[in-house]
Design a protein around this motif. Sequence first.
Motif, PDB file in Angstrom:
ATOM      1  N   MET A   1     -58.638 -71.745  92.786  1.00  9.76           N
ATOM      2  CA  MET A   1     -58.214 -72.228  91.485  1.00  9.76           C
ATOM      3  C   MET A   1     -58.616 -71.250  90.383  1.00  9.76           C
ATOM      4  N   ALA A   2     -59.780 -70.623  90.545  1.00  8.04           N
ATOM      5  CA  ALA A   2     -60.236 -69.665  89.533  1.00  8.04           C
ATOM      6  C   ALA A   2     -59.265 -68.500  89.425  1.00  8.04           C
ATOM      7  N   GLU A   3     -58.742 -68.047  90.561  1.00  2.82           N
ATOM      8  CA  GLU A   3     -57.771 -66.954  90.538  1.00  2.82           C
ATOM      9  C   GLU A   3     -56.502 -67.363  89.813  1.00  2.82           C
ATOM     10  N   LEU A   4     -56.081 -68.588  90.039  1.00  2.00           N
ATOM     11  CA  LEU A   4     -54.875 -69.093  89.399  1.00  2.00           C
ATOM     12  C   LEU A   4     -55.045 -69.148  87.882  1.00  2.00           C
ATOM     13  N   MET A   5     -56.233 -69.495  87.436  1.00  5.42           N
ATOM     14  CA  MET A   5     -56.479 -69.590  85.995  1.00  5.42           C
ATOM     15  C   MET A   5     -56.551 -68.207  85.330  1.00  5.42           C
ATOM     16  N   GLU A   6     -56.618 -67.162  86.126  1.00  9.57           N
ATOM     17  CA  GLU A   6     -56.567 -65.812  85.569  1.00  9.57           C
ATOM     18  C   GLU A   6     -55.126 -65.391  85.292  1.00  9.57           C
ATOM     19  N   ASN A   7     -54.180 -66.090  85.872  1.00 11.25           N
ATOM     20  CA  ASN A   7     -52.761 -65.808  85.668  1.00 11.25           C
ATOM     21  C   ASN A   7     -52.355 -66.333  84.290  1.00 11.25           C
ATOM     22  N   VAL A   9     -49.436 -66.761  82.861  1.00 10.78           N
ATOM     23  CA  VAL A   9     -48.347 -67.738  82.853  1.00 10.78           C
ATOM     24  C   VAL A   9     -48.884 -69.116  83.228  1.00 10.78           C
ATOM     25  N   PHE A  10     -49.718 -69.166  84.253  1.00  9.62           N
ATOM     26  CA  PHE A  10     -50.266 -70.448  84.679  1.00  9.62           C
ATOM     27  C   PHE A  10     -51.160 -71.042  83.591  1.00  9.62           C
ATOM     28  N   ARG A  11     -51.948 -70.211  82.931  1.00  8.72           N
ATOM     29  CA  ARG A  11     -52.790 -70.688  81.834  1.00  8.72           C
ATOM     30  C   ARG A  11     -51.933 -71.226  80.691  1.00  8.72           C
ATOM     31  N   ALA A  12     -50.856 -70.526  80.380  1.00 16.39           N
ATOM     32  CA  ALA A  12     -49.953 -71.008  79.327  1.00 16.39           C
ATOM     33  C   ALA A  12     -49.341 -72.348  79.735  1.00 16.39           C
ATOM     34  N   PHE A  13     -48.916 -72.442  80.993  1.00 16.44           N
ATOM     35  CA  PHE A  13     -48.338 -73.697  81.474  1.00 16.44           C
ATOM     36  C   PHE A  13     -49.338 -74.839  81.342  1.00 16.44           C
ATOM     37  N   THR A  14     -50.576 -74.616  81.789  1.00 14.99           N
ATOM     38  CA  THR A  14     -51.558 -75.697  81.721  1.00 14.99           C
ATOM     39  C   THR A  14     -51.827 -76.115  80.277  1.00 14.99           C
ATOM     40  N   THR A  15     -51.806 -75.163  79.366  1.00 16.25           N
ATOM     41  CA  THR A  15     -52.020 -75.478  77.951  1.00 16.25           C
ATOM     42  C   THR A  15     -50.911 -76.371  77.419  1.00 16.25           C
ATOM     43  N   TYR A  16     -49.662 -75.958  77.605  1.00 14.25           N
ATOM     44  CA  TYR A  16     -48.542 -76.720  77.064  1.00 14.25           C
ATOM     45  C   TYR A  16     -48.320 -78.028  77.822  1.00 14.25           C
ATOM     46  N   ALA A  17     -48.575 -78.034  79.113  1.00  6.32           N
ATOM     47  CA  ALA A  17     -48.475 -79.278  79.883  1.00  6.32           C
ATOM     48  C   ALA A  17     -49.523 -80.273  79.384  1.00  6.32           C
ATOM     49  N   ALA A  18     -50.726 -79.807  79.128  1.00  8.46           N
ATOM     50  CA  ALA A  18     -51.774 -80.694  78.620  1.00  8.46           C
ATOM     51  C   ALA A  18     -51.397 -81.266  77.256  1.00  8.46           C
ATOM     52  N   ILE A  19     -50.793 -80.454  76.411  1.00 11.29           N
ATOM     53  CA  ILE A  19     -50.383 -80.925  75.081  1.00 11.29           C
ATOM     54  C   ILE A  19     -49.377 -82.062  75.198  1.00 11.29           C
ATOM     55  N   VAL A  20     -48.319 -81.868  75.999  1.00  9.37           N
ATOM     56  CA  VAL A  20     -47.292 -82.913  76.080  1.00  9.37           C
ATOM     57  C   VAL A  20     -47.779 -84.141  76.838  1.00  9.37           C
ATOM     58  N   VAL A  21     -48.638 -83.945  77.838  1.00 12.03           N
ATOM     59  CA  VAL A  21     -49.180 -85.102  78.562  1.00 12.03           C
ATOM     60  C   VAL A  21     -50.102 -85.901  77.634  1.00 12.03           C
ATOM     61  N   LEU A  22     -50.948 -85.232  76.867  1.00 12.97           N
ATOM     62  CA  LEU A  22     -51.815 -85.944  75.926  1.00 12.97           C
ATOM     63  C   LEU A  22     -50.994 -86.669  74.863  1.00 12.97           C
ATOM     64  N   LYS A  23     -49.947 -86.044  74.389  1.00 12.41           N
ATOM     65  CA  LYS A  23     -49.063 -86.702  73.420  1.00 12.41           C
ATOM     66  C   LYS A  23     -48.466 -87.961  74.023  1.00 12.41           C
ATOM     67  N   MET A  24     -48.041 -87.856  75.280  1.00 18.88           N
ATOM     68  CA  MET A  24     -47.457 -88.998  75.971  1.00 18.88           C
ATOM     69  C   MET A  24     -48.502 -90.112  76.145  1.00 18.88           C
ATOM     70  N   TYR A  89     -42.136 -73.449  88.365  1.00 16.99           N
ATOM     71  CA  TYR A  89     -41.682 -72.278  87.619  1.00 16.99           C
ATOM     72  C   TYR A  89     -42.840 -71.297  87.397  1.00 16.99           C
ATOM     73  N   ALA A  90     -43.985 -71.815  86.967  1.00 21.45           N
ATOM     74  CA  ALA A  90     -45.153 -70.948  86.721  1.00 21.45           C
ATOM     75  C   ALA A  90     -45.597 -70.244  87.996  1.00 21.45           C
ATOM     76  N   LEU A  91     -45.459 -70.928  89.122  1.00 14.45           N
ATOM     77  CA  LEU A  91     -45.889 -70.342  90.395  1.00 14.45           C
ATOM     78  C   LEU A  91     -44.921 -69.294  90.937  1.00 14.45           C
ATOM     79  N   THR A  92     -43.706 -69.192  90.349  1.00 15.27           N
ATOM     80  CA  THR A  92     -42.748 -68.173  90.800  1.00 15.27           C
ATOM     81  C   THR A  92     -43.015 -66.814  90.155  1.00 15.27           C
ATOM     82  N   GLY A  93     -43.950 -66.758  89.217  1.00 13.79           N
ATOM     83  CA  GLY A  93     -44.303 -65.485  88.597  1.00 13.79           C
ATOM     84  C   GLY A  93     -43.298 -64.975  87.578  1.00 13.79           C
TER      85      GLY A  93
END
Length: 151
Positions: A1-7, A9-24, A89-93
């Motif tokens: 998981m630590a390696e994934l968080m260095e990516n 795109v994946f970090r951007a995805f987690t940020t924006y996903a967290a924003i919309v999930v928290l809004k929901m 999508y984030a995992l496709t690079g």
Amino acid sequence: MAELMENQVFRAFTTYAAIVVLKMVLMGPLTAYFRITRGSFANEEDVARKSEEEKKKLLKAHPDVERVRRCHQNDLENVVPFVLVGLLYALTGPELSSALLHFRIFTGCRLFHTVAYITVLPQPSRGLSYILGMLVICSMGYSVLNTVFLL
């Protein structure tokens, strides 16, 4: 998981996903706020300590409460697919710039959609934000399928 968080795109995805999930998630307390302030309850146990006359007044639908509930339902119908397709999508690079464009447009659309729904902005404002958000999900889905079938 630590390696994934260095990516990035994946970090951007987690940020924006967290924003919309928290809004929901915050739509639940907003619904409760509207129920309390509008005196509109859905369940008998919510008004159990009231008199029979008060119960009749409180166990009713209110347009403002229903509007917030529909907005929350719309989030459930859109945010969940965004998180699932966005993760794939984030995992496709994809290129960072392309991914950021997708994530930011979708997040902006969902935030605007909520404002348009709750404050009753005239159409087509809400409809356009919904359609644009759906196009983002479709674009990411197409990219995922295109990547998978080209392998």
